[in-house]
Scaffold this motif. Structure first.
Motif, mmCIF file in Angstrom:
data_model
loop_
_atom_site.group_PDB
_atom_site.id
_atom_site.type_symbol
_atom_site.label_atom_id
_atom_site.label_comp_id
_atom_site.label_asym_id
_atom_site.label_seq_id
_atom_site.Cartn_x
_atom_site.Cartn_y
_atom_site.Cartn_z
ATOM 1 N N SER A 98 0.900 -1.315 -0.099
ATOM 2 C CA SER A 98 -0.042 -0.131 0.139
ATOM 3 C C SER A 98 0.931 1.160 0.258
ATOM 4 N N GLY A 99 0.206 2.526 -0.288
ATOM 5 C CA GLY A 99 0.908 3.642 -0.402
ATOM 6 C C GLY A 99 1.952 3.448 -1.642
ATOM 7 N N GLY A 100 3.000 4.259 -1.304
ATOM 8 C CA GLY A 100 4.069 4.446 -2.602
ATOM 9 C C GLY A 100 4.300 5.872 -3.109
ATOM 10 N N LEU A 101 4.569 6.013 -4.337
ATOM 11 C CA LEU A 101 4.749 7.218 -4.982
ATOM 12 C C LEU A 101 3.652 8.104 -4.768
ATOM 13 N N GLY A 102 3.929 9.432 -4.306
ATOM 14 C CA GLY A 102 3.053 10.241 -4.200
ATOM 15 C C GLY A 102 2.371 10.273 -2.774
ATOM 16 N N TYR A 103 2.363 9.042 -2.367
ATOM 17 C CA TYR A 103 1.901 9.222 -0.598
ATOM 18 C C TYR A 103 2.985 9.526 0.317
ATOM 19 N N PRO A 104 2.478 10.001 1.535
ATOM 20 C CA PRO A 104 3.443 10.197 2.701
ATOM 21 C C PRO A 104 3.767 8.593 3.392
ATOM 22 N N ASP A 105 3.304 7.641 2.678
ATOM 23 C CA ASP A 105 3.691 6.388 3.459
ATOM 24 C C ASP A 105 3.677 5.251 2.294
ATOM 25 N N VAL A 106 4.309 4.086 2.775
ATOM 26 C CA VAL A 106 4.490 2.947 2.137
ATOM 27 C C VAL A 106 4.595 1.697 2.950
ATOM 28 N N THR A 107 3.577 0.604 2.575
ATOM 29 C CA THR A 107 3.895 -0.693 3.195
ATOM 30 C C THR A 107 4.557 -1.552 2.081
ATOM 31 N N ILE A 108 5.732 -2.476 2.551
ATOM 32 C CA ILE A 108 6.397 -3.099 1.771
ATOM 33 C C ILE A 108 6.635 -4.698 2.228
#
Length: 127
Positions: A98-108
């Motif tokens: 979830s999240g990623g480029l353009g977001y303030p967060d990311v889940t890997i």
């Protein structure tokens, strides 16, 4: 005649095993994530490592979560680089959940094959 056929078949199998081993050593056999780009004005938001040693007969799974905690909600991710470290035959998978480029967060997410581990470096860039 049967002995000659068996020796020929073993030679072909041995040669193909060597070719597969040579392919595994290439950088293409690694499962990395390289999305986005680093541009003037970007800064390294996070550099982290995830590591799980090999455990016999076990599939290991982990979620790495990055959130911008500095209070600046305008910060957006512009690049994500997840690079496998160490031994080339880790046989693991990684993907953005979830999240990623353009977001303030990311889940890997990270997952190993049964009996293997993994070791990755995660760089998150943004502005």
């Amino acid at each position: 005649m049967n002995t000659l056929f068996c020796l020929l078949a073993l030679a072909v199998i041995a040669q193909s095993a060597v070719l597969v081993d040579k392919q595994d050593k290439s950088a293409a056999a690694r499962n990395n994530i390289n999305i986005g780009g680093i541009y003037p004005g970007d800064r390294l938001l996070s550099r982290s490592y995830v590591y799980k040693p090999a455990v016999a007969n076990t599939i290991q799974f982990e979620n790495f979560v990055y959130r911008e905690y500095r209070g600046d909600t305008r910060t957006r991710i512009s690049a994500i680089y997840v690079t496998q470290q160490g031994y080339y035959k880790q046989c693991s998978s990684t993907w953005i959940r979830s999240g990623g480029l353009g977001y303030p967060d990311v889940t890997i997410s990270f997952q190993s094959l049964r009996g293997y581990g993994y070791y990755y470096m995660i760089d998150i860039w943004g502005r």
